[in-house]
Motif scaffolding. Structure first.
Motif: not given
Length: 369
Positions: A26-39
């Motif tokens: 799950m971490s492999q899936l969601v951690t790369p989306t942090i910057r996609k959200g502007g963070v």
């Protein structure tokens, strides 16, 4: 700023003061989306299985996250547990750990090891006060068991997910009164009463507001497992009070998305629905969308939405309270309705998948400068 006429906004990269990044696949899936959200900076929750209760566990967890996405700053927390002692707090401070997260036992995902009696932790809180560490409170009390006998006292009130947060506020206020110099955050405020409680406290107290609580009410999660979280969304009046707090915060409230991924099977394919709304890849855009809808309903005045206020809510006020620097000095450009929320977040070679909040809808795109 004439917000409703804008098609583009430039902001400093956001600080998300409350994220769940899980571990393993799950971490492999969601951690790369942090910057996609502007963070580009996050405060990471410790409710893994088993929970993060030692400094060694915490530092190893941060290392795993950095390996997945090195372009994010991870600020870490310990899970308030009977094994946490003043000595552990001193060790944590030296290691650069930011705070300690408290979950009342059993109120949400992976909280079975949570707190039953806050007085037992007074020595820990005293040391946190000395070390200038932050206490993050999940502000609910456990629900009354469904098979509990009816009380004969007139002033007793059964606790449900609808009043669990208001029922916790006396405890919250008493902790602040006993430890006035302890920095406390009431996490993911979901009611007008919680906002009032934060405002009634001194400057060492703040509150976080999620992206999804700015949009949801009871009717939304009652019919949609992907909108179900803890604390649950409440009334339209509570939602609108949260929106007003975003633009009238004066620094007391800031973004903490509580983005909480669950495999889509656990959201609708098992006996119980997992509590959590996944907002990470679109965090800033969701808030902007909610503000615009608040203006349309007349609960937020367009004149109240300013560049300064947006920069404060998305990062400035949170960084100031946490006493962390924006060392990256990155900026983002958001473009209105240029992004479509994916139906399912999935990744080749990863055996879990997550349905994001507002799947299939349009929101603001994020471009890094």
């Amino acid at each position: 700023m004439e917000f409703t006429k804008l098609s583009e906004i430039e902001l400093p990269a956001a600080f998300d003061a409350h994220v769940h990044l899980r571990d393993g696949e799950m971490s492999q899936l969601v951690t790369p989306t942090i910057r996609k959200g502007g963070v580009n900076q996050v405060y990471v929750m410790p409710n893994l299985v088993p929970p993060i209760t030692t400094v060694k566990q915490c530092l190893e967890y941060r290392h795993r996250l950095q390996d997945i996405e090195p372009n994010v700053s991870y600020h870490m927390s310990l899970y308030l547990h009977e094994s946490i002692t003043p000595e552990v707090i001193r060790e944590a401070k030296k290691a650069g750990i930011t705070g300690v997260k408290s979950y009342p036992a059993g109120v949400t995902t992976n909280s079975s090891s949570g707190v039953l009696d806050y007085e037992l932790f007074y020595p820990v809180f005293e040391e946190m006060e000395k070390q200038n560490m932050i206490l993050n409170l999940h502000g609910e009390v456990p629900s009354t068991p469904t098979n509990a006998p009816l009380s004969s006292t007139k002033d007793s009130t059964a606790i449900t997910i609808l009043n669990a947060e208001p029922a916790f506020l006396p405890t919250f206020k008493s902790l602040h009164k006993r430890f006035p110099n302890l920095r406390i955050i009431l996490e993911h405020c979901s009611t007008a009463a919680a906002l009032d409680a934060v405002r009634a406290c001194g400057p060492t107290v703040a509150g976080t507001i999620t992206a999804h609580h700015l949009s949801l009410i009871i009717d939304d999660w009652a019919g949609d497992p992907f909108c179900f979280c803890k604390p649950v969304a409440k009334t339209p009046e509570d939602r609108d009070a949260l929106l007003q707090a975003v633009v009238r915060s004066e620094g007391r409230f800031f973004l903490g998305t509580d983005s909480a991924p669950h495999d889509r099977g656990k959201k609708r394919g098992e006996d119980k629905v997992a509590a959590g709304v996944f907002t990470q890849p679109y965090a800033v855009g969701y808030v902007l969308d909610a503000l615009e809808k608040g203006m349309q309903r007349g609960v937020v005045n367009e004149s109240e939405v300013s560049q300064e206020g947006l920069e404060g809510f998305f990062g400035g006020w949170g960084r100031k309270f946490y006493d962390i620097k924006d060392e990256r000095k990155e900026r983002i450009v958001l473009r209105k309705w240029k992004e479509r929320v994916v139906d399912v977040l999935e990744k080749d070679g990863v055996g879990v998948s997550v349905v994001p909040f507002r799947k299939g809808e349009q929101t603001w795109s994020v471009e890094w400068k």
